[in-house]
Write a protein that holds these residues in place. Structure first.
Motif, PDB file in Angstrom:
ATOM      1  N   SER A  22       5.825   8.901   7.967  1.00 19.29           N
ATOM      2  CA  SER A  22       6.939   7.982   8.189  1.00 19.29           C
ATOM      3  C   SER A  22       7.264   7.943   9.683  1.00 19.29           C
ATOM      4  O   SER A  22       6.860   8.827  10.444  1.00 19.29           O
ATOM      5  N   PRO A  23       7.972   6.919  10.149  1.00 18.38           N
ATOM      6  CA  PRO A  23       8.251   6.824  11.586  1.00 18.38           C
ATOM      7  C   PRO A  23       8.935   8.049  12.171  1.00 18.38           C
ATOM      8  O   PRO A  23       8.720   8.366  13.349  1.00 18.38           O
ATOM      9  N   ASP A  24       9.740   8.759  11.367  1.00 21.24           N
ATOM     10  CA  ASP A  24      10.382   9.971  11.881  1.00 21.24           C
ATOM     11  C   ASP A  24       9.520  11.214  11.707  1.00 21.24           C
ATOM     12  O   ASP A  24       9.957  12.330  12.006  1.00 21.24           O
ATOM     13  N   ARG A  25       8.273  11.014  11.202  1.00 18.01           N
ATOM     14  CA  ARG A  25       7.288  12.109  11.030  1.00 18.01           C
ATOM     15  C   ARG A  25       7.723  13.127   9.980  1.00 18.01           C
ATOM     16  O   ARG A  25       7.208  14.246   9.948  1.00 18.01           O
ATOM     17  N   ARG A  26       8.621  12.756   9.082  1.00 20.15           N
ATOM     18  CA  ARG A  26       9.139  13.716   8.105  1.00 20.15           C
ATOM     19  C   ARG A  26       8.449  13.643   6.753  1.00 20.15           C
ATOM     20  O   ARG A  26       8.386  14.640   6.032  1.00 20.15           O
ATOM     21  N   CYS A  27       7.976  12.469   6.371  1.00 24.84           N
ATOM     22  CA  CYS A  27       7.416  12.264   5.032  1.00 24.84           C
ATOM     23  C   CYS A  27       6.013  11.691   5.143  1.00 24.84           C
ATOM     24  O   CYS A  27       5.675  11.028   6.130  1.00 24.84           O
ATOM     25  N   LEU A  28       5.195  11.913   4.120  1.00 28.19           N
ATOM     26  CA  LEU A  28       3.897  11.281   4.029  1.00 28.19           C
ATOM     27  C   LEU A  28       3.995  10.123   3.045  1.00 28.19           C
ATOM     28  O   LEU A  28       4.478  10.295   1.912  1.00 28.19           O
ATOM     29  N   LEU A  29       3.548   8.952   3.471  1.00 34.77           N
ATOM     30  CA  LEU A  29       3.495   7.766   2.618  1.00 34.77           C
ATOM     31  C   LEU A  29       2.032   7.549   2.264  1.00 34.77           C
ATOM     32  O   LEU A  29       1.191   7.384   3.148  1.00 34.77           O
ATOM     33  N   PHE A  30       1.727   7.548   0.963  1.00 34.41           N
ATOM     34  CA  PHE A  30       0.338   7.567   0.497  1.00 34.41           C
ATOM     35  C   PHE A  30       0.131   6.445  -0.507  1.00 34.41           C
ATOM     36  O   PHE A  30       0.826   6.372  -1.533  1.00 34.41           O
ATOM     37  N   GLY A  31      -0.810   5.535  -0.224  1.00 34.60           N
ATOM     38  CA  GLY A  31      -0.983   4.368  -1.070  1.00 34.60           C
ATOM     39  C   GLY A  31      -2.412   4.114  -1.480  1.00 34.60           C
ATOM     40  O   GLY A  31      -3.362   4.608  -0.865  1.00 34.60           O
ATOM     41  N   GLY A  32      -2.555   3.326  -2.538  1.00 39.27           N
ATOM     42  CA  GLY A  32      -3.878   2.935  -3.016  1.00 39.27           C
ATOM     43  C   GLY A  32      -3.786   2.324  -4.394  1.00 39.27           C
ATOM     44  O   GLY A  32      -2.698   2.142  -4.957  1.00 39.27           O
ATOM     45  N   ARG A  33      -4.931   2.013  -4.919  1.00 38.58           N
ATOM     46  CA  ARG A  33      -5.026   1.409  -6.249  1.00 38.58           C
ATOM     47  C   ARG A  33      -5.548   2.469  -7.217  1.00 38.58           C
ATOM     48  O   ARG A  33      -6.700   2.887  -7.120  1.00 38.58           O
ATOM     49  N   VAL A  34      -4.713   2.923  -8.131  1.00 34.64           N
ATOM     50  CA  VAL A  34      -5.116   3.992  -9.052  1.00 34.64           C
ATOM     51  C   VAL A  34      -5.110   3.554 -10.509  1.00 34.64           C
ATOM     52  O   VAL A  34      -5.526   4.315 -11.385  1.00 34.64           O
ATOM     53  N   ALA A  35      -4.645   2.362 -10.793  1.00 32.65           N
ATOM     54  CA  ALA A  35      -4.602   1.865 -12.167  1.00 32.65           C
ATOM     55  C   ALA A  35      -5.541   0.679 -12.310  1.00 32.65           C
ATOM     56  O   ALA A  35      -5.713  -0.104 -11.376  1.00 32.65           O
ATOM     57  N   THR A  36      -6.158   0.531 -13.465  1.00 34.36           N
ATOM     58  CA  THR A  36      -7.061  -0.592 -13.682  1.00 34.36           C
ATOM     59  C   THR A  36      -6.302  -1.871 -14.014  1.00 34.36           C
ATOM     60  O   THR A  36      -6.846  -2.959 -13.918  1.00 34.36           O
ATOM     61  N   ARG A  37      -5.040  -1.737 -14.410  1.00 39.90           N
ATOM     62  CA  ARG A  37      -4.205  -2.916 -14.645  1.00 39.90           C
ATOM     63  C   ARG A  37      -2.814  -2.633 -14.097  1.00 39.90           C
ATOM     64  O   ARG A  37      -2.444  -1.479 -13.870  1.00 39.90           O
TER      65      ARG A  37
END
Length: 435
Positions: free
Chosen positions: A301-316
């Motif tokens: 995150s911009p304040d370097r405190r959290c990790l934001l993790f994204g992607g496609r994990v579901a088929t629908r």
């Protein structure tokens, strides 16, 4: 698919974008729908607002409509990663369009990144803009070799600063051994997408455009030399109409709906991390993605405190609360230190892919459009929104290398991507193989 266990979630967990904590959905002033306008823009994301800003500052009476709150779609749901490019490269485009036009097309992606930075600075938008650079992790040895060739053999005049990092040295960039090395692109950037949208919205309103939301556009009909739009709040006529709905294109334009493929992308945010741990995970605060066909993308995150993790994990498409444990498992596979880290947010948004993996802008049957950014919309949407707004004003600077391209679809496709599940299964299988 089971719900995320309570032990995985913080007590104040929200099934909503992390960015909305700092930027709640805007409370727009009550505005009556006018009977007519010079231009109506459907969609209040980056594309629509960027076009509306050009139109309003160009002297056009402009009305922006949205079916939900302003910016409710992917403009405030994305990961805030800003890149230089279109999906296809010069080698992909040259056989289809010729070397000269392919060169110009790739340059449009470079222009988009430069435009985004210049726009933020010239408009003085406070949105945590940083040129942090990107690390692209190779998910297998062959992918690393492909990355190395791509960096070493960039087309002359289209070079982007980049360097390859072998596996033995990758912990300088990322705190995992899961990758087989990677590439660093120092020019890529990061921002807070909701703050960026809020700044754009404020400037559109200051320019005199009306932003009316929620107010769903329901139908567009020809009306002499212009158009009549039926909306949830009544009818408005306009000389020009722009459809800027991207991954949220619906029945208001069936013709455009069948040319984009809405794909849900899912993101989680961790609870605040120990600063030393965050520094070990991504030492230079790069934005990160990988070479998988079904990619994961993440950042601090911009304040370097959290990790934001994204992607496609579901088929629908499904509830982001249900995908949270799946994303958490993928995150922990990369960073075992996060196996017991709880999640504060989980959310989803729709990106729009196209059948040729290219963005498109122009006119169809007199209706303007700009959409299809294929997951790279933070820079491309604002840039092509600006260009299509200039085109609507009749200005020559609005011309782009993408003008006049056919906007393909497929027989029997009406906007419901029934083929997405099988395609994702196949791509995941390929990602597990050493190819």
């Amino acid at each position: 698919m089971s719900r995320a266990p309570d032990a995985l979630l913080t007590p104040d967990f929200r099934a909503a974008p992390y960015w909305w904590d700092g930027v709640p959905r805007p409370a727009l002033p009550e505005t009556a729908l006018p009977a007519r306008a010079d231009a109506v823009v459907i969609g209040s994301g980056y594309t629509g607002l960027s076009a509306a800003l050009q139109l309003a500052r160009g002297g056009r009476h402009t009305v922006v409509l949205d079916a939900a709150d302003a910016g409710w779609g992917c403009s405030t749901r994305n990961g805030g990663q800003v890149s230089t490019g279109l999906k296809p490269g010069f080698a992909d485009l040259a056989p289809l369009h010729g070397a000269e036009r392919a060169f110009a097309m790739v340059k449009e992606g470079h222009h988009a990144l430069a435009f985004t930075e210049d726009f933020i600075r010239s408009e003085k938008i406070e949105c945590c803009w940083e040129r942090v650079g990107r690390f692209i992790g190779a998910h297998n040895a062959k992918s690393y070799d492909k990355l190395a060739r791509r960096v070493a053999h960039q087309a002359k005049g289209l070079e982007v600063e980049a360097h390859i990092l072998p596996r033995a040295e990758q912990r300088r960039e990322i705190g995992t051994d899961a990758y087989f090395g990677g590439a660093v692109y120092p020019a890529h950037a990061a921002l807070d997408p909701a703050l960026y949208h809020q700044g754009m919205l404020a400037r559109v309103q200051a320019a005199g455009a009306s932003v009316i939301a929620p107010c769903a556009a329901q139908a567009i009909e020809r009306d002499g030399q212009g158009f009549k739009l039926r909306t949830a709040r009544g009818t408005i006529t306009a000389r020009d109409v722009l459809v800027a709905t991207n991954g949220y294109t619906d029945g208001v334009s069936p013709d455009l709906r069948r040319r984009v493929i809405p794909i849900g992308s899912y993101i989680i945010a961790t609870e605040p991390l120990d600063p030393a741990l965050a520094g070990r995970l991504i030492p230079k605060a790069r934005v990160v993605s990988d070479t998988r066909r079904v990619i994961f993308y993440y950042r601090l995150s911009p304040d370097r405190r959290c990790l934001l993790f994204g992607g496609r994990v579901a088929t629908r498409e499904t509830d982001p609360v249900l995908t949270a444990p799946m994303l958490h498992a993928e995150m922990a596979a990369l960073f075992p230190e996060l196996a017991h880290t709880r999640l504060s947010h989980s959310w989803a948004g729709f990106v729009a892919y196209t059948f040729d993996t290219m963005p498109h802008l122009g006119q169809r049957d007199g209706i303007w459009y700009a959409m299809g950014y294929c997951g790279a919309g933070v820079a491309l949407a604002g840039y092509f929104g600006m260009r299509v707004g200039q085109q609507m004003l009749g200005r020559k600077e609005g011309r782009t290398a993408l003008d006049g391209m056919s906007f393909p679809t497929r027989p029997l496709y009406s906007g419901d991507p029934w083929f997405l599940g099988p395609a994702l299964v196949w791509k995941r299988l390929l990602d597990r193989l050493p190819v």
